[in-house]
Design a protein around this motif. Structure first.
Motif, PDB file in Angstrom:
ATOM      1  N   TYR A   1      -0.716  -4.881  13.293  1.00 11.31           N
ATOM      2  CA  TYR A   1      -0.667  -3.758  12.346  1.00 11.31           C
ATOM      3  C   TYR A   1      -1.752  -3.909  11.274  1.00 11.31           C
ATOM      4  O   TYR A   1      -2.382  -2.937  10.878  1.00 11.31           O
TER       5      TYR A   1
ATOM      6  N   ILE B   1      -6.484   2.679   6.869  1.00  4.49           N
ATOM      7  CA  ILE B   1      -5.266   3.429   6.549  1.00  4.49           C
ATOM      8  C   ILE B   1      -4.834   3.106   5.127  1.00  4.49           C
ATOM      9  O   ILE B   1      -4.864   1.942   4.710  1.00  4.49           O
ATOM     10  N   GLY B   2      -4.384   4.127   4.395  1.00  5.93           N
ATOM     11  CA  GLY B   2      -3.902   3.909   3.032  1.00  5.93           C
ATOM     12  C   GLY B   2      -5.040   3.704   2.059  1.00  5.93           C
ATOM     13  O   GLY B   2      -6.186   4.076   2.318  1.00  5.93           O
ATOM     14  N   GLN B   3      -4.718   3.069   0.925  1.00  5.44           N
ATOM     15  CA  GLN B   3      -5.723   2.885  -0.121  1.00  5.44           C
ATOM     16  C   GLN B   3      -6.490   1.579   0.024  1.00  5.44           C
ATOM     17  O   GLN B   3      -7.642   1.491  -0.405  1.00  5.44           O
ATOM     18  N   VAL B   4      -5.837   0.554   0.592  1.00  2.00           N
ATOM     19  CA  VAL B   4      -6.489  -0.754   0.728  1.00  2.00           C
ATOM     20  C   VAL B   4      -6.497  -1.151   2.212  1.00  2.00           C
ATOM     21  O   VAL B   4      -5.423  -1.344   2.801  1.00  2.00           O
ATOM     22  N   PRO B   5      -7.659  -1.268   2.822  1.00  2.48           N
ATOM     23  CA  PRO B   5      -7.715  -1.658   4.236  1.00  2.48           C
ATOM     24  C   PRO B   5      -7.052  -3.019   4.476  1.00  2.48           C
ATOM     25  O   PRO B   5      -7.348  -3.991   3.783  1.00  2.48           O
TER      26      PRO B   5
ATOM     27  N   HIS C   1      -4.546  -5.497  11.613  1.00  2.00           N
ATOM     28  CA  HIS C   1      -5.837  -5.238  12.263  1.00  2.00           C
ATOM     29  C   HIS C   1      -6.104  -3.734  12.374  1.00  2.00           C
ATOM     30  O   HIS C   1      -7.181  -3.257  12.014  1.00  2.00           O
ATOM     31  N   ASN C   2      -5.112  -2.997  12.867  1.00  2.00           N
ATOM     32  CA  ASN C   2      -5.297  -1.547  13.010  1.00  2.00           C
ATOM     33  C   ASN C   2      -5.487  -0.881  11.655  1.00  2.00           C
ATOM     34  O   ASN C   2      -6.307   0.030  11.512  1.00  2.00           O
ATOM     35  N   ASP C   3      -4.733  -1.340  10.662  1.00  2.00           N
ATOM     36  CA  ASP C   3      -4.848  -0.768   9.315  1.00  2.00           C
ATOM     37  C   ASP C   3      -6.252  -1.004   8.762  1.00  2.00           C
ATOM     38  O   ASP C   3      -6.850  -0.117   8.155  1.00  2.00           O
TER      39      ASP C   3
ATOM     40  N   ASP D   1       0.848  -1.188   0.000  1.00  2.00           N
ATOM     41  CA  ASP D   1       0.000   0.000   0.000  1.00  2.00           C
ATOM     42  C   ASP D   1       0.889   1.246   0.000  1.00  2.00           C
ATOM     43  O   ASP D   1       2.095   1.164   0.278  1.00  2.00           O
ATOM     44  N   VAL D   2       0.282   2.385  -0.260  1.00  2.00           N
ATOM     45  CA  VAL D   2       1.021   3.646  -0.221  1.00  2.00           C
ATOM     46  C   VAL D   2       1.189   4.085   1.233  1.00  2.00           C
ATOM     47  O   VAL D   2       0.378   3.748   2.093  1.00  2.00           O
TER      48      VAL D   2
ATOM     49  N   GLN E   1      -9.031  -1.654  10.582  1.00  2.00           N
ATOM     50  CA  GLN E   1     -10.043  -0.937  11.367  1.00  2.00           C
ATOM     51  C   GLN E   1     -10.026   0.564  11.075  1.00  2.00           C
ATOM     52  O   GLN E   1     -11.079   1.207  11.023  1.00  2.00           O
ATOM     53  N   ASP E   2      -8.837   1.111  10.919  1.00  2.00           N
ATOM     54  CA  ASP E   2      -8.732   2.559  10.734  1.00  2.00           C
ATOM     55  C   ASP E   2      -8.722   2.967   9.263  1.00  2.00           C
ATOM     56  O   ASP E   2      -8.607   4.152   8.958  1.00  2.00           O
TER      57      ASP E   2
END
Lengths: 203, 189
Positions: free
Chosen positions: B114, B123-127, B116-118, A55-56, B120-121
């Motif tokens: 990480y 983050i970025g373009q792909v959860p 899981h948090n990504d 990802d970015v 849930q939150d």
């Protein structure tokens, strides 16, 4: 071969240092000036950037800090610098801190479903116990405030990502079950350091 | 990405059981990019790795073949052994293997947290899909827990290419289906 890689890695570190300095093309003033001994330089290998499967990255992070566990324990009474685990043996417990311009907070827990966490003072969650991770809020006696996220540590306990606002900065640090009770002291410790490391406080 | 990258209950169970091969194979099926090296390190039968690469999506495997990923896995294990020693660890080959397994468990633990948090939150373009920086970030956390110097992450995919002498000393630590140290005389730095 190693020399070439060393040069590549060195160039990458220089690029990252430039990026973290805030000296980007928008001429934004540098706001955070931590001592280099506490700054972690992420050695992302140059060839990794040819791999488009990841990802970015966002550009919200100003620095990654690392406080050695012994250093933290000198300042915070009862902080456990080493953690014993039957699964992974003895682990060091440094404080890794992501310093960011923003946080990912976008939730509040439901007070009607709040239950206290056994490990920390005044910490509550409304997430089902069976879930891997739980959103956690602190309670000041009147209302709940988003605190961070905790999750199963696969060893019968939990570890938490604490989000802390210091001035205009957001700090994210990890605290394990053994040290969660001391999070107010950790918050104060980090607030003191980060405030002292604002660039304008050194002028 | 056809599958959710969220950490599944089954993947949590694999980690609780310390089954790194199954954990990373499950992540491989979801095209989690970190799983390529994770699976290459912890797969017991090297033919399974060959099969996964030859039948997999070449883009996912970054247009690299078995030889490349096997070298990366071998380099990572050697690098970890040297890094552990630099951090003060001393042990027989069996103890070193066990310690590398512990590092592998912590890396996988952090990866799960990480992701899981990504997820849930968002983050970025792909959860649920981590960036290179997130991946480097949690490797530093895991390495610090074992006092492995941060410089042992970086250089190639997961560590500077070890010296020939280091390969000779530690290369045997990477082997598939070998959990016996019978006859081994000990690591001599």
């Amino acid at each position: 071969m190693k020399k070439i890689l060393f040069i590549f890695t060195g160039s990458l570190i220089a690029l990252l240092a430039y990026a973290f300095s805030g000296n980007s093309t928008d001429k934004a003033p540098q706001v955070f000036c931590p001592p280099k001994d506490f700054v972690v330089n992420l050695n992302i290998p140059p060839e990794a950037y040819t791999d488009k499967n990841f990802d970015v990255s966002d550009d919200e992070e100003l620095a990654l800090l690392m406080f050695p566990p012994e250093y933290v324990a000198e300042s915070i009474e009862n902080y456990q610098p080493y953690l014993e685990s039957t699964r992974t043996g003895r682990l060091r417990a440094p404080l890794h801190v992501n310093v960011r311009k923003s946080s990912h907070f976008n939730w509040h827990i439901n007070p009607d479903h709040a239950r206290a966490l056994p490990h920390g003072p005044d910490l509550y969650t409304d997430t089902d116990e069976e879930e891997f991770g739980w959103r956690v809020s602190s309670f000041d006696g009147e209302q709940f405030h988003p605190w961070g996220r905790c999750s199963d540590d696969f060893n019968g306990s939990l570890s938490c990502f604490r989000d802390l606002k210091v001035g205009k900065l957001w700090l994210k640090y990890v605290v394990q079950a053994e040290n969660i009770a001391y999070y107010p002291e950790i918050d104060a410790f980090l607030t003191e350091h980060v405030t002292a490391w604002r660039c304008d406080s050194k002028q | 990405m056809t599958n959710s990258l969220a950490i599944s209950p089954q993947e949590r169970a694999y980690l609780a059981q310390e089954d790194l091969e199954s954990f990373w194979y499950s992540r491989l099926q979801k095209k989690d990019p970190v799983a390529r090296i994770g699976y290459a390190i912890w797969v017991k039968d090297v033919d399974d790795l060959k099969h996964a690469i030859t039948t997999g999506d070449p883009v996912y495997w970054n247009q690299r073949g078995f030889a490349y990923w096997e070298l990366m896995a071998r380099s990572t294990v050697v690098n970890l052994a040297v890094g552990l020693q630099k951090g003060g660890f001393r042990g027989t080959v069996g103890e070193t293997r066990q310690q590398i397994k512990r590092v592998g468990l912590r890396v996988a633990d952090w990866h799960a947290q990480y992701v899981h948090n990504d997820y849930q939150d968002q983050i970025g373009q792909v959860p649920g899909l981590l960036s290179l920086k997130q991946m480097a970030d949690y490797h530093h956390r895991a390495f610090q827990e074992f006092n492995i110097p941060p410089s042992y992450y970086g250089g190639t995919w997961f560590g500077s290419i070890p010296e020939t002498i280091q390969f000779e000393t530690y290369g045997h630590l990477y082997c598939h289906d070998c959990d016996s140290s019978e006859g081994y005389q000990g690591v001599r730095p």
